[in-house]
Design a protein around this motif. Structure first.
Motif, mmCIF file in Angstrom:
data_model
loop_
_atom_site.group_PDB
_atom_site.id
_atom_site.type_symbol
_atom_site.label_atom_id
_atom_site.label_comp_id
_atom_site.label_asym_id
_atom_site.label_seq_id
_atom_site.Cartn_x
_atom_site.Cartn_y
_atom_site.Cartn_z
ATOM 1 N N LEU A 181 0.817 -1.218 0.000
ATOM 2 C CA LEU A 181 0.000 0.000 0.000
ATOM 3 C C LEU A 181 0.849 1.265 0.000
ATOM 4 C CD1 LEU A 181 -2.737 -1.107 2.557
ATOM 5 C CD2 LEU A 181 -3.022 -0.841 0.097
ATOM 6 N N TYR A 182 1.848 1.248 0.847
ATOM 7 C CA TYR A 182 2.751 2.407 0.916
ATOM 8 C C TYR A 182 4.176 1.889 0.882
ATOM 9 C CZ TYR A 182 -1.322 3.879 3.744
ATOM 10 O OH TYR A 182 -2.571 4.116 4.240
ATOM 11 N N PRO A 183 4.830 1.924 -0.254
ATOM 12 C CA PRO A 183 6.228 1.483 -0.284
ATOM 13 C C PRO A 183 7.011 2.302 0.745
ATOM 14 C CG PRO A 183 5.461 2.135 -2.475
ATOM 15 C CD PRO A 183 4.364 2.468 -1.526
ATOM 16 N N ALA A 184 7.822 1.615 1.550
ATOM 17 C CA ALA A 184 8.506 2.311 2.634
ATOM 18 C C ALA A 184 9.537 3.289 2.080
ATOM 19 C CB ALA A 184 9.189 1.296 3.544
ATOM 20 N N ILE A 185 9.412 4.540 2.473
ATOM 21 C CA ILE A 185 10.420 5.538 2.103
ATOM 22 C C ILE A 185 10.860 6.278 3.363
ATOM 23 C CG2 ILE A 185 9.824 5.982 -0.324
ATOM 24 C CD1 ILE A 185 8.188 8.373 0.716
ATOM 25 N N CYS A 186 12.073 6.819 3.297
ATOM 26 C CA CYS A 186 12.619 7.542 4.443
ATOM 27 C C CYS A 186 11.836 8.842 4.641
ATOM 28 C CB CYS A 186 14.101 7.834 4.213
ATOM 29 S SG CYS A 186 14.814 8.867 5.493
ATOM 30 N N GLU A 187 11.397 9.072 5.866
ATOM 31 C CA GLU A 187 10.604 10.265 6.177
ATOM 32 C C GLU A 187 11.400 11.547 5.963
ATOM 33 O OE1 GLU A 187 7.392 10.709 7.117
ATOM 34 O OE2 GLU A 187 7.043 8.579 6.838
ATOM 35 N N LEU A 188 12.711 11.465 6.009
ATOM 36 C CA LEU A 188 13.508 12.687 5.901
ATOM 37 C C LEU A 188 14.046 12.923 4.496
ATOM 38 C CD1 LEU A 188 15.344 12.616 9.344
ATOM 39 C CD2 LEU A 188 13.388 14.007 8.680
ATOM 40 N N CYS A 189 14.606 11.892 3.861
ATOM 41 C CA CYS A 189 15.219 12.140 2.543
ATOM 42 C C CYS A 189 14.412 11.545 1.395
ATOM 43 C CB CYS A 189 16.658 11.607 2.520
ATOM 44 S SG CYS A 189 16.737 9.814 2.479
ATOM 45 N N ARG A 190 13.318 10.845 1.716
ATOM 46 C CA ARG A 190 12.400 10.263 0.730
ATOM 47 C C ARG A 190 13.017 9.136 -0.100
ATOM 48 N NH1 ARG A 190 8.610 11.850 3.541
ATOM 49 N NH2 ARG A 190 7.061 11.302 1.980
#
Ligand code: ZN
Ligand code: ZN
Length: 239
Positions: free
Chosen positions: A9-18
């Motif tokens: 559903l939401y591919p994991a990405i870094c909250e800070l650098c995307r």
């Protein structure tokens, strides 16, 4: 299974650098390493960091003329932009999976600070509660999510011992004194947890420590009504 569905559903990405993540849910390794940590010297009461090398004991301006009911407050992260961005994500964007990665910073402080060793026996991890209406609106309580993840990481029991029985006006523009009177009567002990509390060494969890008014009031209730042995505060950020 839960994570697989989330990944889809939401591919994991870094909250800070995307950047896309191959492990963890919220932070890439380099952003996690680069978050500014609080290190010595810091105030032994409120956890505020000081610049430079201080050999002797020093007086913290925040703690001058203050007595805290808790033993000490400790936060792993300095209150800089990126730390607040993560707190904000957790708090207002209903992205509670972020708590799993953020609890690792709490674990860092728990392991590094020798003062926590006195809390290992008879320990209870207790989150600062939200008033139910606010919790409903946010779809959860960020402090509870952090506490739950930390409890699992350090293998200590979690207890929802505190309950907020009154909504309080937003504290951001209030002085510490105003905050304290604003909070009077806002928390009670949950009856179901009363027995566990007696004599316990409590780690109180919240996202940010600012003036310490909330921590102070929760500690007061835990000690006087819950008869716990002692309380330390562990927050993600020292604001
Ligand atoms: Zn990153
Ligand atoms: Zn201080």
């Amino acid at each position: 299974m839960k994570w697989r569905l989330l990944d889809f559903l939401y591919p994991a990405i870094c909250e800070l650098c995307r950047k896309r993540l191959d492990h963890g849910r919220a932070l890439c390794r380099s952003c996690a390493n680069n978050l500014p940590r609080i290190s010595e010297p810091f105030c032994k009461n409120c956890g505020e960091e000081f610049d430079g090398n201080l050999e002797e004991d020093f007086n913290c301006q925040n703690c001058l003329n203050l007595t805290h009911d808790f033993k000490f407050a400790r936060a792993p992260l300095r209150g800089l932009e990126n730390s607040f961005r993560l707190v904000h994500t957790l708090k207002y964007h209903r992205r509670f999976f972020v708590a799993a990665d953020l609890a690792a910073f709490l674990q860092e402080a728990w392991e590094e600070d020798p003062r926590f060793r006195e809390f290992e026996e008879n320990c209870l991890i207790i989150p600062v509660p939200l008033y139910w209406r606010r919790q409903q609106w946010r779809h959860g309580n960020q402090a509870h999510e952090l506490a739950r993840e930390l409890a699992a990481l350090i293998e200590q029991p979690l207890s929802p011992a505190l309950k907020r029985v009154r909504s309080t006006q937003t504290q951001t523009r209030l002085s510490r004194k105003e905050r304290l009177s604003n909070l009077r009567g806002a928390f009670v002990i949950r009856k179901s947890q009363a027995k566990r509390l007696r004599g316990a060494n409590v780690i109180l969890i919240d996202d940010v420590f600012t003036t310490g008014a909330t921590a102070h009031e929760c500690t007061r209730i835990l000690r006087h009504q819950g008869r716990v042995a002692k309380v330390a505060i562990l927050t993600l950020v020292r604001g």
